[in-house]
Design an enzyme around this catalytic site. Structure first.
Site, PDB file in Angstrom:
ATOM      1  N   SER A 100       2.993  -1.588   0.789  1.00  0.00           N
ATOM      2  CA  SER A 100       2.178  -1.054  -0.303  1.00  0.00           C
ATOM      3  C   SER A 100       3.043  -0.621  -1.475  1.00  0.00           C
ATOM      4  O   SER A 100       4.152  -0.142  -1.285  1.00  0.00           O
ATOM      5  CB  SER A 100       1.370   0.125   0.213  1.00  0.00           C
ATOM      6  OG  SER A 100       0.911   0.906  -0.842  1.00  0.00           O
ATOM      7  N   CYS A 101       2.526  -0.822  -2.705  1.00  0.00           N
ATOM      8  CA  CYS A 101       3.245  -0.360  -3.893  1.00  0.00           C
ATOM      9  C   CYS A 101       2.726   0.987  -4.368  1.00  0.00           C
ATOM     10  O   CYS A 101       3.255   1.562  -5.309  1.00  0.00           O
ATOM     11  CB  CYS A 101       3.109  -1.364  -5.029  1.00  0.00           C
ATOM     12  SG  CYS A 101       4.090  -2.834  -4.759  1.00  0.00           S
ATOM     13  N   ILE A 102       1.651   1.460  -3.782  1.00  0.00           N
ATOM     14  CA  ILE A 102       1.107   2.752  -4.235  1.00  0.00           C
ATOM     15  C   ILE A 102       0.877   3.705  -3.061  1.00  0.00           C
ATOM     16  O   ILE A 102       0.802   3.304  -1.940  1.00  0.00           O
ATOM     17  CB  ILE A 102      -0.220   2.605  -5.038  1.00  0.00           C
ATOM     18  CG1 ILE A 102      -1.152   1.621  -4.347  1.00  0.00           C
ATOM     19  CG2 ILE A 102       0.092   2.240  -6.467  1.00  0.00           C
ATOM     20  CD1 ILE A 102      -2.557   1.636  -4.848  1.00  0.00           C
TER      21      ILE A 102
END
Lengths: 102, 204
Positions: A100-102
Site C-alpha cells: 500500500s502507498c497510503i
C-alpha cells in the site's frame, strides 16, 4: 515451549516475510518481534490477530485501515511497532509485505 | 623541443602509444591500459539511506497537494522522519475553509483531457466536474481527504508548518489553519527542520 527452535524452521522470502501464512505460530512471532526489540504485549497480539484476520479476508491493508480498526489508533500503532509499523507488524503477523502507498 | 627519454617501464609495452608533453611523459590511454593495473580496486559500496524528508508544498492544486501528502505519509510508513512546509498557494491545503475543496486545473495541462483545446477545457464548470471526477476515483482507492490525511500524518509523528511570509501575504491567521499546523515559521526555521545527515528536501 520451544521458543528458540521454532523460528528458523519456517520458510521466509528474501525480505524475511513468511512464505506461507498458515505456518505462523506465536513463538515465531515472538522471535521476529525480538529482532525489532519489541516484546509483544496483549495489545500487540490484538493488532497481529486483526492483521491476520484481514489477510484471511483478502483485504489490502493500509495505515488508515489499521487506524479505523477500533483496536489501535494510528499514534498507538506507531508506538507499538516503531520504525515502519505496517511493514514490521505484517512481518511479525506472518502476512505478506503490504503493497500500500497510503 | 623537449629532450625525451624513453622510460624503462614502457619498454615492456612497445606497442603502447606514448604522448610527450613538455617534460611529462604521459601514456596515452592510461586509463585503458590494463597491463598497468594488476587487480581492479574494489570500492566498498556503502548505502546512505534517506532518514528524513522535508516536503515543501507550494501549490494548491489537488494533484500537487496529494503528491506532497502521499510522499510525506509514505516516508513515515517507512520509518523515516517527515516534515511538511506549506507556502504560497499550498496554504490552501491547510486552511480550514479550503482544505477539502481543492480543485484540479483543467487548462494549461496537455496531459489532462489530451486533444481537447484549452478554450474548451476552460469552459465554466469543467474544472469543477474534473475535480469531482478525480475525487470520486480517489474515493474508490480509499485515499483519505486532505484533512484526514493531515490528521494521519500528525498522528504518525509528522510535523506540519506554514510559511510566515505567505500567511501574511494572504492575510491568514493561525485560527484559519487546520489544528495540525504546528507553527507558522520563517524560511530560516524551515531549513533548520532539515538539519541532520540523510535529509532530503523535496519541493512541489
Amino acid at each position: 515451549m520451544n521458543t528458540l527452535t521454532s523460528a528458523p524452521t519456517l520458510q521466509v522470502n528474501e525480505e524475511g516475510y513468511l512464505k506461507n501464512y498458515q505456518d505462523w505460530n506465536r513463538d515465531w512471532a515472538t522471535e521476529i518481534a525480538h529482532q525489532y526489540n519489541i516484546s509483544l504485549t496483549p495489545k500487540h497480539w490484538d493488532v497481529l490477530n486483526w492483521l491476520r484476520a484481514k489477510q484471511a479476508e483478502g483485504t489490502a491493508l493500509s495505515i488508515r485501515k489499521v487506524g479505523n480498526s477500533g483496536i489501535v489508533d494510528i499514534k498507538e500503532f506507531y508506538a507499538l511497532f516503531p520504525g515502519g509499523p505496517l511493514k514490521i507488524s505484517s512481518r511479525i503477523a506472518g502476512i505478506p509485505k503490504p503493497a500500500s502507498c497510503i | 623541443m623537449v629532450h625525451l627519454k624513453y622510460p624503462a617501464e614502457l619498454q615492456a609495452y612497445p606497442n603502447q602509444p606514448v604522448v610527450f608533453k613538455k617534460n611529462l611523459i604521459v601514456m596515452k590511454d592510461m586509463m585503458e591500459a590494463p597491463a598497468v593495473l594488476e587487480t581492479p580496486v574494489q570500492l566498498k559500496k556503502e548505502k546512505y539511506p534517506v532518514k528524513k524528508v522535508l516536503i515543501i508544498c507550494s501549490k494548491g492544486k489537488l494533484e500537487d497537494v496529494y503528491a506532497a501528502l502521499v510522499m510525506t505519509n509514505g516516508a513515515l510508513m517507512e520509518g523515516m522522519e517527515a516534515k511538511m512546509f506549506f507556502t504560497f498557494f499550498g496554504l490552501e491545503a491547510i486552511t480550514k475553509k479550503h482544505a477539502n475543496h481543492l480543485h484540479t486545473g483543467t487548462t494549461g495541462n496537455p496531459a489532462m483531457m489530451p486533444g481537447v483545446p484549452d478554450m474548451i477545457k476552460g469552459l465554466p464548470g469543467l474544472e469543477t466536474l474534473a475535480s469531482y471526477m478525480m475525487k470520486r476515483e480517489m474515493d474508490k482507492l480509499e485515499i483519505p481527504s486532505v484533512t484526514e490525511f493531515l490528521e494521519i500524518i500528525e498522528a504518525s509523528g509528522g510535523e506540519i508548518y506554514a510559511c510566515k511570509l505567505a500567511v501574511e501575504m494572504f492575510h491568514l491567521k493561525k485560527e484559519d489553519l487546520v489544528p495540525e499546523v504546528k507553527g507558522i515559521i520563517t524560511v530560516g526555521d524551515m531549513y533548520a527542520l532539515a538539519e541532520g545527515e540523510g535529509t532530503q528536501i523535496i519541493f512541489i
